[in-house]
Scaffold this active site. Structure first.
Site, mmCIF file in Angstrom:
data_model
loop_
_atom_site.group_PDB
_atom_site.id
_atom_site.type_symbol
_atom_site.label_atom_id
_atom_site.label_comp_id
_atom_site.label_asym_id
_atom_site.label_seq_id
_atom_site.Cartn_x
_atom_site.Cartn_y
_atom_site.Cartn_z
ATOM 1 C CG ASP A 10 51.083 38.915 27.352
ATOM 2 O OD1 ASP A 10 50.876 37.770 27.820
ATOM 3 O OD2 ASP A 10 51.625 39.824 28.015
ATOM 4 C CG HIS A 11 55.075 37.215 25.237
ATOM 5 N ND1 HIS A 11 54.687 38.548 25.162
ATOM 6 C CD2 HIS A 11 56.029 37.158 26.192
ATOM 7 C CE1 HIS A 11 55.385 39.250 26.026
ATOM 8 N NE2 HIS A 11 56.210 38.431 26.677
ATOM 9 C CB CYS A 67 49.198 39.565 30.435
ATOM 10 S SG CYS A 67 48.766 40.429 31.960
ATOM 11 C CB THR A 69 51.112 39.675 36.801
ATOM 12 O OG1 THR A 69 50.843 40.907 36.110
ATOM 13 C CG2 THR A 69 52.606 39.457 36.956
ATOM 14 N N GLY A 70 48.436 39.261 34.881
ATOM 15 C CA GLY A 70 47.048 39.681 34.770
ATOM 16 C C GLY A 70 46.871 41.159 35.059
ATOM 17 C CB ILE A 71 48.919 43.614 36.911
ATOM 18 C CG1 ILE A 71 48.873 42.831 38.224
ATOM 19 C CG2 ILE A 71 48.891 45.117 37.171
ATOM 20 C CD1 ILE A 71 50.122 42.963 39.079
ATOM 21 N N GLY A 72 48.504 43.940 33.827
ATOM 22 C CA GLY A 72 48.482 44.794 32.636
ATOM 23 C C GLY A 72 47.185 44.671 31.858
ATOM 24 C CG MET A 73 46.052 41.062 29.722
ATOM 25 S SD MET A 73 45.609 41.582 28.053
ATOM 26 C CE MET A 73 46.306 40.208 27.119
ATOM 27 C CG HIS A 100 28.681 40.613 45.586
ATOM 28 N ND1 HIS A 100 29.128 40.775 46.876
ATOM 29 C CD2 HIS A 100 27.693 39.688 45.662
ATOM 30 C CE1 HIS A 100 28.448 39.981 47.684
ATOM 31 N NE2 HIS A 100 27.582 39.304 46.970
ATOM 32 N NE ARG A 134 24.188 43.938 49.601
ATOM 33 C CZ ARG A 134 24.090 42.622 49.700
ATOM 34 N NH1 ARG A 134 22.941 42.035 49.420
ATOM 35 N NH2 ARG A 134 25.120 41.890 50.060
ATOM 36 C CG HIS A 135 25.345 42.998 44.746
ATOM 37 N ND1 HIS A 135 26.299 43.345 45.675
ATOM 38 C CD2 HIS A 135 24.667 41.949 45.268
ATOM 39 C CE1 HIS A 135 26.216 42.533 46.706
ATOM 40 N NE2 HIS A 135 25.230 41.682 46.499
#
Length: 144
Positions: A10-11, A67, A69-73, A100, A134-135
């Site tokens: 985003d912007h 974006c 913070t990266g949280i929204g994306m 992992h 295992r991962h």
């Protein structure tokens, strides 16, 4: 990772996206820039959906979303079946998300991660293979 990397922002992530595009090319990958292309307020879910849909359609194996913070994306991307988006703020996060969790989308925060650190996170993410074993079972449980 395959030879083609999708990238979108985003912007708030535009400057970091443009910086990382150069780095992706220097690492001998092909990059497809899905936007945004102007520093004008826009909606991050539009760009996350575009990138994730292309991965689901097998147009590429992986992508990078940015974006503020990266949280929204990351919240948007992880709503898509088959997408394992990892918000990484350190190289260790990037390494472990690949080794992992077999992450296929790297998410960065343009307002919280400096250019050089983002470049190192990206490079680590691109070169780290999935360990399987295992991962693999755990990744399969995510998809069920």
């Amino acid at each position: 990772m395959s030879g083609k990397i999708l990238i979108a922002s985003d912007h708030a992530g535009l400057a970091l996206k443009n910086y990382l595009i150069q780095n992706i090319v220097e690492l001998d990958y092909t990059v497809e820039d899905l936007g945004c292309h102007e520093n004008v307020s826009c909606d991050y879910p539009v760009f996350a959906k575009s990138l994730c849909s292309k991965i689901q359609d097998r147009e590429a194996d992986c992508g990078v979303l940015i974006c503020g913070t990266g949280i929204g994306m990351s919240m948007t991307a992880n709503r898509f079946e088959g997408i394992r988006a990892a918000l990484c703020t350190t190289e260790f996060h990037a390494k472990m998300s690949r080794a992992h969790n077999d992450s296929n989308v790297l998410v960065l925060g343009g307002r919280i991660t400096g250019d050089e650190l983002a470049r190192e996170i990206l490079k680590t993410w691109l070169i780290t293979p999935f360990e399987g074993g295992r991962h693999q079972r755990r990744v399969e449980l995510i998809e069920k």
